[in-house]
Motif scaffolding. Structure first.
Motif, PDB file in Angstrom:
ATOM      1  N   UNK A 222      15.469   6.977 159.043  1.00 15.55           N
ATOM      2  CA  UNK A 222      16.346   8.301 160.170  1.00 15.55           C
ATOM      3  C   UNK A 222      15.938   9.770 159.511  1.00 15.55           C
ATOM      4  N   UNK A 223      15.701   9.504 158.481  1.00 21.37           N
ATOM      5  CA  UNK A 223      15.688  10.563 157.284  1.00 21.37           C
ATOM      6  C   UNK A 223      14.086  11.818 157.398  1.00 21.37           C
ATOM      7  N   UNK A 224      14.086  12.149 158.857  1.00 25.67           N
ATOM      8  CA  UNK A 224      12.236  12.417 159.295  1.00 25.67           C
ATOM      9  C   UNK A 224      12.187  13.571 158.884  1.00 25.67           C
ATOM     10  N   UNK A 225      13.129  14.518 159.207  1.00 21.73           N
ATOM     11  CA  UNK A 225      13.366  16.424 158.613  1.00 21.73           C
ATOM     12  C   UNK A 225      12.575  16.078 157.364  1.00 21.73           C
ATOM     13  N   UNK A 226      13.620  15.468 156.253  1.00 21.23           N
ATOM     14  CA  UNK A 226      13.466  15.298 155.005  1.00 21.23           C
ATOM     15  C   UNK A 226      11.361  15.735 154.576  1.00 21.23           C
TER      16      UNK A 226
ATOM     17  N   UNK B 213      15.139  20.285 149.620  1.00 22.18           N
ATOM     18  CA  UNK B 213      14.573  19.044 150.481  1.00 22.18           C
ATOM     19  C   UNK B 213      14.803  17.733 150.877  1.00 22.18           C
ATOM     20  N   UNK B 214      15.311  17.322 149.416  1.00 20.80           N
ATOM     21  CA  UNK B 214      15.596  15.913 149.617  1.00 20.80           C
ATOM     22  C   UNK B 214      17.327  15.500 149.825  1.00 20.80           C
ATOM     23  N   UNK B 215      17.044  14.436 150.307  1.00 21.34           N
ATOM     24  CA  UNK B 215      18.315  14.159 151.158  1.00 21.34           C
ATOM     25  C   UNK B 215      19.899  13.779 150.249  1.00 21.34           C
ATOM     26  N   UNK B 216      20.391  13.401 150.723  1.00 24.25           N
ATOM     27  CA  UNK B 216      21.396  13.024 149.616  1.00 24.25           C
ATOM     28  C   UNK B 216      21.846  11.291 149.668  1.00 24.25           C
ATOM     29  N   UNK B 217      20.966  10.646 150.197  1.00 25.89           N
ATOM     30  CA  UNK B 217      20.751   8.619 150.001  1.00 25.89           C
ATOM     31  C   UNK B 217      19.714   8.630 150.248  1.00 25.89           C
TER      32      UNK B 217
ATOM     33  N   UNK C 173       9.425   5.351 148.689  1.00 36.89           N
ATOM     34  CA  UNK C 173       8.172   5.066 149.863  1.00 36.89           C
ATOM     35  C   UNK C 173       8.768   6.203 150.514  1.00 36.89           C
ATOM     36  N   UNK C 174       7.416   7.153 151.131  1.00 37.99           N
ATOM     37  CA  UNK C 174       7.688   8.304 151.877  1.00 37.99           C
ATOM     38  C   UNK C 174       6.975   8.073 153.114  1.00 37.99           C
ATOM     39  N   UNK C 175       7.940   7.090 154.156  1.00 36.37           N
ATOM     40  CA  UNK C 175       6.623   6.497 155.238  1.00 36.37           C
ATOM     41  C   UNK C 175       6.892   7.188 156.401  1.00 36.37           C
ATOM     42  N   UNK C 176       5.128   6.486 156.834  1.00 38.53           N
ATOM     43  CA  UNK C 176       4.822   7.806 157.917  1.00 38.53           C
ATOM     44  C   UNK C 176       4.492   6.820 159.179  1.00 38.53           C
ATOM     45  N   UNK C 177       5.667   5.859 159.718  1.00 40.39           N
ATOM     46  CA  UNK C 177       5.577   5.015 160.220  1.00 40.39           C
ATOM     47  C   UNK C 177       5.818   5.734 161.392  1.00 40.39           C
ATOM     48  N   UNK C 178       5.758   4.320 162.853  1.00 41.24           N
ATOM     49  CA  UNK C 178       6.313   5.215 163.271  1.00 41.24           C
ATOM     50  C   UNK C 178       7.339   4.972 164.523  1.00 41.24           C
TER      51      UNK C 178
END
Length: 103
Positions: free
Chosen positions: A86-90, A2-6, A61-66
């Motif tokens: 930009x990691x919206x899918x993650x 699930x987690x991105x590389x950066x 922080x995992x953003x729910x911003x638009x």
């Protein structure tokens, strides 16, 4: 996985391996959420204080911003790191994994 590389720190992007062997706290929040906006300064202060005492944890922080602009403005107020916008899918996969449906 699930987690991105950066992850995004105040110094820029760093490899997610910097989180290995650390306790991980996830903060689901957004710029548009008034209760979140009130809580974030308190959380940032507590994070900074605890981080001065120990380094075996990280708050992300995992953003729910638009949009990216809202994310940037909100992230500027934080003292901890973030999942890059930009990691919206993650972010969506992690939210689903933990049963997060709103903030």
């Amino acid at each position: 996985e699930l987690w991105p590389e950066k992850i995004l720190t105040k110094s820029g992007l760093v490899d997610s391996s910097t989180l290995d062997d650390k306790y991980l706290m996830l903060y689901f929040s957004a710029h548009w959420c008034p209760p979140c906006r009130s809580f974030t300064p308190v959380l940032s202060k507590a994070y900074t204080k605890l981080k001065a005492e120990r380094d075996d944890f990280e708050l992300v922080f995992l953003s729910s911003d638009q949009d990216q602009t809202s994310f940037n403005e909100y992230f500027d107020e934080m003292t901890f790191c973030a999942l890059p916008y930009e990691e919206r899918e993650a972010k969506n996969s992690i939210s689903k994994h933990f049963g997060i449906r709103g903030i």
